[in-house]
Design a protein around this motif. Structure first.
Motif, mmCIF file in Angstrom:
data_model
loop_
_atom_site.group_PDB
_atom_site.id
_atom_site.type_symbol
_atom_site.label_atom_id
_atom_site.label_comp_id
_atom_site.label_asym_id
_atom_site.label_seq_id
_atom_site.Cartn_x
_atom_site.Cartn_y
_atom_site.Cartn_z
ATOM 1 N N UNK A 121 -4.390 -6.931 -13.831
ATOM 2 C CA UNK A 121 -5.096 -6.782 -12.560
ATOM 3 C C UNK A 121 -4.265 -7.455 -11.476
ATOM 4 N N UNK A 122 -4.062 -6.752 -10.383
ATOM 5 C CA UNK A 122 -3.295 -7.321 -9.265
ATOM 6 C C UNK A 122 -4.164 -7.339 -8.024
ATOM 7 N N UNK A 123 -3.957 -8.377 -7.243
ATOM 8 C CA UNK A 123 -4.635 -8.468 -5.944
ATOM 9 C C UNK A 123 -3.560 -8.409 -4.873
ATOM 10 N N UNK A 124 -3.773 -7.584 -3.872
ATOM 11 C CA UNK A 124 -2.787 -7.471 -2.794
ATOM 12 C C UNK A 124 -3.489 -7.704 -1.461
ATOM 13 N N UNK A 125 -3.078 -8.775 -0.786
ATOM 14 C CA UNK A 125 -3.681 -9.082 0.522
ATOM 15 C C UNK A 125 -2.569 -9.343 1.521
ATOM 16 N N UNK A 126 -1.739 -8.331 1.765
ATOM 17 C CA UNK A 126 -0.641 -8.512 2.709
ATOM 18 C C UNK A 126 -1.158 -8.275 4.114
ATOM 19 N N UNK A 127 -0.801 -9.157 5.027
ATOM 20 C CA UNK A 127 -1.208 -8.967 6.419
ATOM 21 C C UNK A 127 -2.162 -10.048 6.882
ATOM 22 N N UNK A 128 -2.082 -10.321 8.166
ATOM 23 C CA UNK A 128 -2.882 -11.391 8.770
ATOM 24 C C UNK A 128 -4.380 -11.106 8.652
ATOM 25 N N UNK A 129 -4.745 -9.870 9.043
ATOM 26 C CA UNK A 129 -6.163 -9.494 9.085
ATOM 27 C C UNK A 129 -6.813 -9.600 7.704
#
Lengths: 190, 74
Positions: A121-129
């Motif tokens: 399982x991967x979590x991707x939270x790229x970006x300021x917002x």
């Protein structure tokens, strides 16, 4: 889509709904902006139509038709998007993750993930917002399946891990995710 | 006459689209209920969907009537 929908299996014996999670609300901002813009174009062109009428009937009539079409297009886009949003939650059961998203002519997605078959399982939270507002993308099995706009993805991953490893469900936490749960699992959101 | 025909086509397309979306949303919500079972019906935000469908139709009718009134005075 009708064929896809009719092929969807019901819950299996022993399978129960744990939570229903909607996409993060940020997804609703663009349709709202488009709708407001549609009204702005509509009202401003109606004003322009009155000015243009004595100059050229054809141009003013063209502007009138364009204003109406722009507003109706924005209107349909806004409501279709909102209705589809509220009709496309993620269903998490103790055995599967189910996602159906159908927007006539534009989108037709049915995702079934059997929790027992999830290896990564991967979590991707790229970006300021995404980091400020706490939403992101969760993918399974080397990005074979991607789920976007998941609120608090780390909590979602934790829930799936709890279900996969059959730990007590009370170790899961769905607070602030906007999830709805059956009454017996109320502790997940309290 | 041409003006009314053009506007009528736009109105009819819009209404057709509305009916299509209405039916599709009924179909999908029914399917979700079948999957999760009627005992979990309250977990889906079906009241919001019903309200949105109502608002969608109502505002469409308002837009059509207002633009038609304007067209008549054009």
């Amino acid at each position: 889509m009708a064929d896809n929908l009719s092929n969807i299996n019901h819950l299996e014996p022993g399978e129960e709904v744990i939570a229903i999670i909607h996409d993060y609300w940020i997804i609703l901002v663009i349709p709202l902006v488009v709708y407001i813009l549609g009204w702005v174009v509509f009202l401003s062109l109606y004003y322009v139509v009155d000015i243009l009428k004595p100059v050229s009937f054809n141009v003013s009539f063209g502007a009138l038709v364009f204003a109406l079409i722009a507003l109706l297009a924005a209107h349909h886009y806004f409501f279709i998007f909102y209705i589809v949003h509220f009709l496309s939650p993620l269903i998490v059961t103790n055995k599967r993750i189910i996602k159906i998203r159908s927007m006539p002519f534009f989108e037709n997605t049915v995702i079934f993930v059997t929790i027992a078959f999830i290896n990564e399982m991967d979590e991707n939270r790229k970006g300021l917002l995404k980091n400020i507002l706490n939403y992101g993308e969760v993918s399974f099995n080397n990005k074979a399946v991607k789920l976007q706009y998941i609120p608090y993805p780390e909590k979602f991953i934790n829930l799936i891990d709890v279900l996969k490893t059959q730990k007590p469900l009370s170790t899961g936490d769905l607070k602030h995710m906007g999830a709805t749960v059956p009454k017996k699992f109320d502790y997940l959101i309290r | 006459m041409g003006t009314i025909i053009i506007f009528s086509i736009v109105y009819l397309l819009s209404l057709f689209f509305y009916i299509l979306i209405y039916n599709k949303s009924l179909e999908i919500s029914g399917k979700y209920l079948e999957i999760i079972g009627p005992e979990n019906q309250n977990l889906l935000r079906l009241k919001t969907v019903i309200f949105l469908r109502f608002l969608y139709g109502l505002s469409l009718v308002v837009i059509i009537i207002l633009s038609f009134i304007y067209l008549m005075t054009f």
